[in-house]
Design a protein around this motif. Structure first.
Motif, PDB file in Angstrom:
ATOM      1  N   ARG A  70       0.814  -1.218   0.000  1.00  0.00           N
ATOM      2  CA  ARG A  70       0.000   0.000   0.000  1.00  0.00           C
ATOM      3  C   ARG A  70       0.847   1.267   0.000  1.00  0.00           C
ATOM      4  NH1 ARG A  70      -5.331   0.499   3.013  1.00  0.00           N
ATOM      5  NH2 ARG A  70      -4.306   2.494   3.226  1.00  0.00           N
ATOM      6  N   GLY A  71       2.162   1.110   0.041  1.00  0.00           N
ATOM      7  CA  GLY A  71       3.044   2.261   0.080  1.00  0.00           C
ATOM      8  C   GLY A  71       3.292   2.791   1.476  1.00  0.00           C
ATOM      9  N   GLU A  72       2.912   2.019   2.474  1.00  0.00           N
ATOM     10  CA  GLU A  72       3.156   2.444   3.846  1.00  0.00           C
ATOM     11  C   GLU A  72       4.546   2.003   4.276  1.00  0.00           C
ATOM     12  OE1 GLU A  72      -0.161   0.830   5.978  1.00  0.00           O
ATOM     13  OE2 GLU A  72      -1.438   2.523   5.443  1.00  0.00           O
ATOM     14  N   GLY A  73       5.238   2.889   4.989  1.00  0.00           N
ATOM     15  CA  GLY A  73       6.564   2.584   5.505  1.00  0.00           C
ATOM     16  C   GLY A  73       6.465   2.134   6.949  1.00  0.00           C
ATOM     17  N   TRP A  74       7.266   1.131   7.293  1.00  0.00           N
ATOM     18  CA  TRP A  74       7.251   0.565   8.646  1.00  0.00           C
ATOM     19  C   TRP A  74       8.668   0.496   9.183  1.00  0.00           C
ATOM     20  CZ3 TRP A  74       2.679  -0.749  11.032  1.00  0.00           C
ATOM     21  CH2 TRP A  74       1.543  -0.787  10.221  1.00  0.00           C
ATOM     22  N   VAL A  75       8.804   0.744  10.474  1.00  0.00           N
ATOM     23  CA  VAL A  75      10.105   0.667  11.138  1.00  0.00           C
ATOM     24  C   VAL A  75       9.918  -0.088  12.445  1.00  0.00           C
ATOM     25  CG1 VAL A  75      12.013   1.978  12.165  1.00  0.00           C
ATOM     26  CG2 VAL A  75      10.837   2.869  10.133  1.00  0.00           C
ATOM     27  N   ARG A  76      10.865  -0.999  12.733  1.00  0.00           N
ATOM     28  CA  ARG A  76      10.870  -1.714  14.016  1.00  0.00           C
ATOM     29  C   ARG A  76      12.233  -1.484  14.650  1.00  0.00           C
ATOM     30  NH1 ARG A  76       9.985  -7.965  13.898  1.00  0.00           N
ATOM     31  NH2 ARG A  76      12.061  -7.805  13.016  1.00  0.00           N
ATOM     32  N   LEU A  77      12.221  -1.004  15.880  1.00  0.00           N
ATOM     33  CA  LEU A  77      13.459  -0.732  16.599  1.00  0.00           C
ATOM     34  C   LEU A  77      13.882  -1.952  17.401  1.00  0.00           C
ATOM     35  CD1 LEU A  77      12.529   2.822  17.894  1.00  0.00           C
ATOM     36  CD2 LEU A  77      13.937   2.241  15.917  1.00  0.00           C
ATOM     37  N   ALA A  78      15.186  -2.181  17.485  1.00  0.00           N
ATOM     38  CA  ALA A  78      15.703  -3.271  18.312  1.00  0.00           C
ATOM     39  C   ALA A  78      15.561  -2.888  19.777  1.00  0.00           C
ATOM     40  CB  ALA A  78      17.175  -3.528  17.966  1.00  0.00           C
TER      41      ALA A  78
END
Length: 187
Positions: free
Chosen positions: A105-113
């Motif tokens: 869908r063009g959504e950006g995702w980030v997961r932090l350690a």
């Protein structure tokens, strides 16, 4: 989150479109035209829930190991991910300190350690079109109509033409399950 300014070329092209629509041949109203086009583009992005013109954005992430959605789409690139200390000094996170994803869908995702400390700032590029000329015609036409309405009715505050919403509605993104996933916050 404050939206970054639109590129000057996109504003100039939008102003040219409004001038052509209103048959304005002088530059006497150029300042008002710039303001009206900026307002129309900003309102169009807010209405549709998408970034129209590509530009660099920034978002602040919560310290969490969960995937966090960037607040603007469509995201075309995720750049710097850095911690920012109390003095405003930014330090890039190591590649092991985060994971990124761009979905269909063009959504950006980030997961932090786990263990990352401080505020985390993400710089990313979002926007459906490189400039005014690449905007889908209905989005551009709706922006021209709204800007023309603002110019013609200065101080009037009347209702914008219904055609503006009709042009923009097919591009509207709705978040039906708000709160299911954590999202970014801004400061």
């Amino acid at each position: 989150m404050d939206a970054p300014p639109f590129p000057a070329a996109a504003i100039a092209d939008g102003c040219a479109g409004v001038k052509a629509y209103l048959r304005i041949e002088t530059s006497a109203d150029d300042a008002a035209l710039v303001q009206a086009v900026q307002t129309a583009l900003t309102l169009g992005e807010a209405f549709t829930g998408t970034a129209w013109i590509a530009r660099d954005w920034q978002a602040w992430l919560m310290r969490s190991p969960d995937w966090q959605r960037l607040p603007v789409a469509p995201v075309t690139a995720i750049g710097a991910i850095e911690t920012v200390d109390a003095d405003g000094v930014a330090t890039p996170l190591s590649v092991a300190g985060y994971a990124i994803d761009l979905d269909a869908r063009g959504e950006g995702w980030v997961r932090l350690a786990l263990g990352e400390v401080g505020r985390v700032r993400v710089t990313f590029t979002a926007g459906a079109a490189a400039g005014w000329a690449q905007l889908p015609s209905p989005l551009a036409q709706g922006a021209v109509l709204l800007a023309a309405h603002l110019i013609e009715g200065r101080g009037d505050g009347g209702t914008p033409p219904a055609a503006v919403a009709a042009f923009w509605r097919p591009w509207r993104r709705l978040q039906l399950m708000a709160g299911v996933r954590r999202s970014c916050w801004s400061s």
